[in-house]
Design a protein around this motif. Structure first.
Motif, PDB file in Angstrom:
ATOM      1  N   ALA A  58     -33.039 -13.746  11.012  1.00 18.24           N
ATOM      2  CA  ALA A  58     -32.141 -14.604  11.416  1.00 18.24           C
ATOM      3  C   ALA A  58     -32.339 -16.072  11.715  1.00 18.24           C
ATOM      4  CB  ALA A  58     -31.657 -14.107  12.935  1.00 18.24           C
ATOM      5  N   GLY A  59     -32.699 -16.770  10.589  1.00 21.56           N
ATOM      6  CA  GLY A  59     -33.000 -17.932  10.533  1.00 21.56           C
ATOM      7  C   GLY A  59     -34.363 -18.604  11.377  1.00 21.56           C
ATOM      8  N   GLY A  60     -35.400 -17.836  11.595  1.00 22.01           N
ATOM      9  CA  GLY A  60     -36.684 -18.265  12.250  1.00 22.01           C
ATOM     10  C   GLY A  60     -37.526 -18.996  11.454  1.00 22.01           C
ATOM     11  N   VAL A  61     -37.529 -18.486  10.176  1.00 23.53           N
ATOM     12  CA  VAL A  61     -38.321 -19.379   9.083  1.00 23.53           C
ATOM     13  C   VAL A  61     -37.814 -20.968   9.017  1.00 23.53           C
ATOM     14  CG1 VAL A  61     -39.145 -19.282   6.704  1.00 23.53           C
ATOM     15  CG2 VAL A  61     -39.403 -17.468   8.062  1.00 23.53           C
ATOM     16  N   ARG A  62     -36.710 -21.110   8.551  1.00 25.85           N
ATOM     17  CA  ARG A  62     -35.977 -22.187   8.456  1.00 25.85           C
ATOM     18  C   ARG A  62     -36.236 -23.070   9.661  1.00 25.85           C
ATOM     19  NH1 ARG A  62     -30.769 -20.471   8.573  1.00 25.85           N
ATOM     20  NH2 ARG A  62     -30.418 -21.577  10.608  1.00 25.85           N
ATOM     21  N   GLU A  63     -35.740 -22.677  10.919  1.00 30.35           N
ATOM     22  CA  GLU A  63     -36.309 -23.325  12.110  1.00 30.35           C
ATOM     23  C   GLU A  63     -37.793 -23.616  12.357  1.00 30.35           C
ATOM     24  OE1 GLU A  63     -35.539 -25.252  15.835  1.00 30.35           O
ATOM     25  OE2 GLU A  63     -34.295 -24.643  14.124  1.00 30.35           O
ATOM     26  N   LEU A  64     -38.653 -22.920  11.833  1.00 30.34           N
ATOM     27  CA  LEU A  64     -40.176 -23.213  12.028  1.00 30.34           C
ATOM     28  C   LEU A  64     -40.296 -24.313  11.098  1.00 30.34           C
ATOM     29  CD1 LEU A  64     -43.145 -22.319  12.988  1.00 30.34           C
ATOM     30  CD2 LEU A  64     -42.986 -20.670  10.665  1.00 30.34           C
ATOM     31  N   GLY A  65     -39.888 -24.377   9.772  1.00 32.43           N
ATOM     32  CA  GLY A  65     -39.943 -25.400   8.969  1.00 32.43           C
ATOM     33  C   GLY A  65     -39.495 -26.783   9.458  1.00 32.43           C
ATOM     34  N   ASP A 171     -35.030 -19.785  18.436  1.00 31.80           N
ATOM     35  CA  ASP A 171     -35.671 -20.152  19.768  1.00 31.80           C
ATOM     36  C   ASP A 171     -37.059 -19.606  19.620  1.00 31.80           C
ATOM     37  OD1 ASP A 171     -33.463 -21.179  20.634  1.00 31.80           O
ATOM     38  OD2 ASP A 171     -32.938 -19.084  21.789  1.00 31.80           O
ATOM     39  N   ALA A 172     -37.276 -18.357  19.571  1.00 26.48           N
ATOM     40  CA  ALA A 172     -38.581 -17.772  19.540  1.00 26.48           C
ATOM     41  C   ALA A 172     -39.744 -18.547  18.327  1.00 26.48           C
ATOM     42  CB  ALA A 172     -38.591 -16.430  19.126  1.00 26.48           C
ATOM     43  N   PHE A 173     -39.056 -18.659  17.344  1.00 24.66           N
ATOM     44  CA  PHE A 173     -40.028 -19.510  16.129  1.00 24.66           C
ATOM     45  C   PHE A 173     -40.249 -20.888  16.663  1.00 24.66           C
ATOM     46  CE2 PHE A 173     -40.488 -16.962  12.050  1.00 24.66           C
ATOM     47  CZ  PHE A 173     -40.232 -15.718  12.689  1.00 24.66           C
ATOM     48  N   ARG A 174     -39.161 -21.587  17.206  1.00 18.58           N
ATOM     49  CA  ARG A 174     -39.519 -23.017  17.657  1.00 18.58           C
ATOM     50  C   ARG A 174     -40.577 -22.937  18.809  1.00 18.58           C
ATOM     51  NH1 ARG A 174     -35.084 -24.021  20.536  1.00 18.58           N
ATOM     52  NH2 ARG A 174     -33.735 -23.737  18.678  1.00 18.58           N
ATOM     53  N   ALA A 175     -40.714 -22.169  19.566  1.00 19.98           N
ATOM     54  CA  ALA A 175     -41.477 -22.123  20.732  1.00 19.98           C
ATOM     55  C   ALA A 175     -43.033 -21.816  20.428  1.00 19.98           C
ATOM     56  CB  ALA A 175     -41.094 -20.801  21.856  1.00 19.98           C
ATOM     57  N   ILE A 176     -43.054 -20.921  19.446  1.00 19.59           N
ATOM     58  CA  ILE A 176     -44.147 -20.606  18.718  1.00 19.59           C
ATOM     59  C   ILE A 176     -44.689 -21.811  18.096  1.00 19.59           C
ATOM     60  CG2 ILE A 176     -45.665 -19.099  16.957  1.00 19.59           C
ATOM     61  CD1 ILE A 176     -43.684 -16.628  18.213  1.00 19.59           C
ATOM     62  N   ALA A 177     -43.936 -22.611  17.217  1.00 20.35           N
ATOM     63  CA  ALA A 177     -44.379 -23.574  16.731  1.00 20.35           C
ATOM     64  C   ALA A 177     -44.937 -24.706  17.640  1.00 20.35           C
ATOM     65  CB  ALA A 177     -43.565 -24.272  15.693  1.00 20.35           C
ATOM     66  N   ASN A 178     -44.263 -24.763  18.904  1.00 20.30           N
ATOM     67  CA  ASN A 178     -44.797 -25.563  19.733  1.00 20.30           C
ATOM     68  C   ASN A 178     -46.017 -25.203  20.505  1.00 20.30           C
ATOM     69  OD1 ASN A 178     -42.503 -27.624  19.453  1.00 20.30           O
ATOM     70  ND2 ASN A 178     -41.231 -26.460  20.815  1.00 20.30           N
ATOM     71  N   LYS A 179     -46.137 -23.983  20.585  1.00 18.05           N
ATOM     72  CA  LYS A 179     -47.316 -23.421  21.229  1.00 18.05           C
ATOM     73  C   LYS A 179     -48.534 -23.605  20.396  1.00 18.05           C
ATOM     74  CE  LYS A 179     -49.595 -20.627  24.046  1.00 18.05           C
ATOM     75  NZ  LYS A 179     -50.718 -21.394  24.888  1.00 18.05           N
ATOM     76  N   PHE A 180     -48.313 -23.306  19.155  1.00 16.94           N
ATOM     77  CA  PHE A 180     -49.229 -23.433  18.190  1.00 16.94           C
ATOM     78  C   PHE A 180     -49.811 -24.858  18.223  1.00 16.94           C
ATOM     79  CE2 PHE A 180     -49.978 -25.474  13.883  1.00 16.94           C
ATOM     80  CZ  PHE A 180     -51.473 -25.151  13.652  1.00 16.94           C
ATOM     81  N   PHE A 181     -49.070 -26.031  18.401  1.00 14.40           N
ATOM     82  CA  PHE A 181     -49.523 -27.377  18.206  1.00 14.40           C
ATOM     83  C   PHE A 181     -50.470 -27.617  19.564  1.00 14.40           C
ATOM     84  CE2 PHE A 181     -45.878 -28.695  15.258  1.00 14.40           C
ATOM     85  CZ  PHE A 181     -46.744 -28.758  14.218  1.00 14.40           C
ATOM     86  N   GLU A 182     -50.046 -27.043  20.646  1.00 12.92           N
ATOM     87  CA  GLU A 182     -50.656 -27.161  21.775  1.00 12.92           C
ATOM     88  C   GLU A 182     -52.127 -26.332  21.810  1.00 12.92           C
ATOM     89  OE1 GLU A 182     -51.905 -28.601  25.230  1.00 12.92           O
ATOM     90  OE2 GLU A 182     -49.867 -29.054  24.422  1.00 12.92           O
ATOM     91  N   ASP A 183     -52.149 -25.117  21.160  1.00 10.20           N
ATOM     92  CA  ASP A 183     -53.068 -24.347  21.060  1.00 10.20           C
ATOM     93  C   ASP A 183     -54.213 -24.855  20.062  1.00 10.20           C
ATOM     94  OD1 ASP A 183     -52.220 -22.590  22.823  1.00 10.20           O
ATOM     95  OD2 ASP A 183     -51.664 -21.008  21.420  1.00 10.20           O
TER      96      ASP A 183
END
Length: 190
Positions: A58-65, A171-183
């Motif tokens: 449902a669009g998670g990979v597109r949002e991640l990019g 929303d979930a993939f965006r949150a994970i990308a943001n968390k990844f940058f922090e981690d």
């Protein structure tokens, strides 16, 4: 084939059913850092490259990019096809997690009967693996997971509007990308 891997011929009807479920049920995502959905990224400056391998429903990979390119803490982060020999590089592997076998069976029956019988799933979703490289040397792999919760049944059609107020895969993939940058901050600042 592992005991939890569904037969391939069942996946297409199930994926189609999950997408159609937005019209007759409630779907939300869990097991991700909700506080990072709209978190501002840290700032590293410099340049990095990335590649995303895999897909989502449902669009998670597109949002991640989009997050990696437009909301990255780097001054410039661009997508590449090959791992560069110099600089920072992030390769993201998105691996889908199929529903449990009983959920697949009930889903197949439910959608065969046009959702006259209920269907629910709590174990499907995606695992995301972020591999961080510097000068072609792997520094670390960070793992995150997203799980989808869904309940589909024709009598739920009047309350399907609730989906507009639940977390989406984007929303979930965006949150994970943001968390990844922090981690990964110590890796990029080191």
């Amino acid at each position: 084939m592992s005991p939890r891997t569904p037969p391939q011929w069942l996946l297409l009807p199930l994926v189609t059913a999950l997408i159609a479920s937005l019209a007759t049920g409630c779907v939300t995502y869990r097991n991700f850092p909700r506080e990072y959905v709209n978190a501002p990224p840290p700032h590293f400056g410099g340049k990095a490259t990335y590649k995303v391998v895999g897909s989502s429903i449902a669009g998670g990979v597109r949002e991640l990019g989009q997050v990696l390119e437009s909301r990255s803490p780097f001054a410039n982060m661009e997508r590449v096809e090959e791992r560069p020999s110099q600089g920072y590089y992030v390769e993201v592997h998105v691996k889908g997690q199929a529903p449990a076998i009983p959920a697949m069976v009930f889903g197949y029956i439910s959608f065969s009967l046009l959702t006259l019988t209920p269907f629910w799933s709590t174990q499907d979703g995606s695992d995301l693996y972020f591999e961080v490289y510097r000068d072609n040397q792997r520094l670390q792999t960070l793992h995150y997971e997203v799980r989808r919760m869904g309940f589909v049944w024709l009598p739920m059609l009047p309350i399907a509007w609730v989906n507009f107020f639940t977390y989406s895969e984007e929303d979930a993939f965006r949150a994970i990308a943001n968390k990844f940058f922090e981690d990964a901050r110590p890796l990029f600042e080191g």
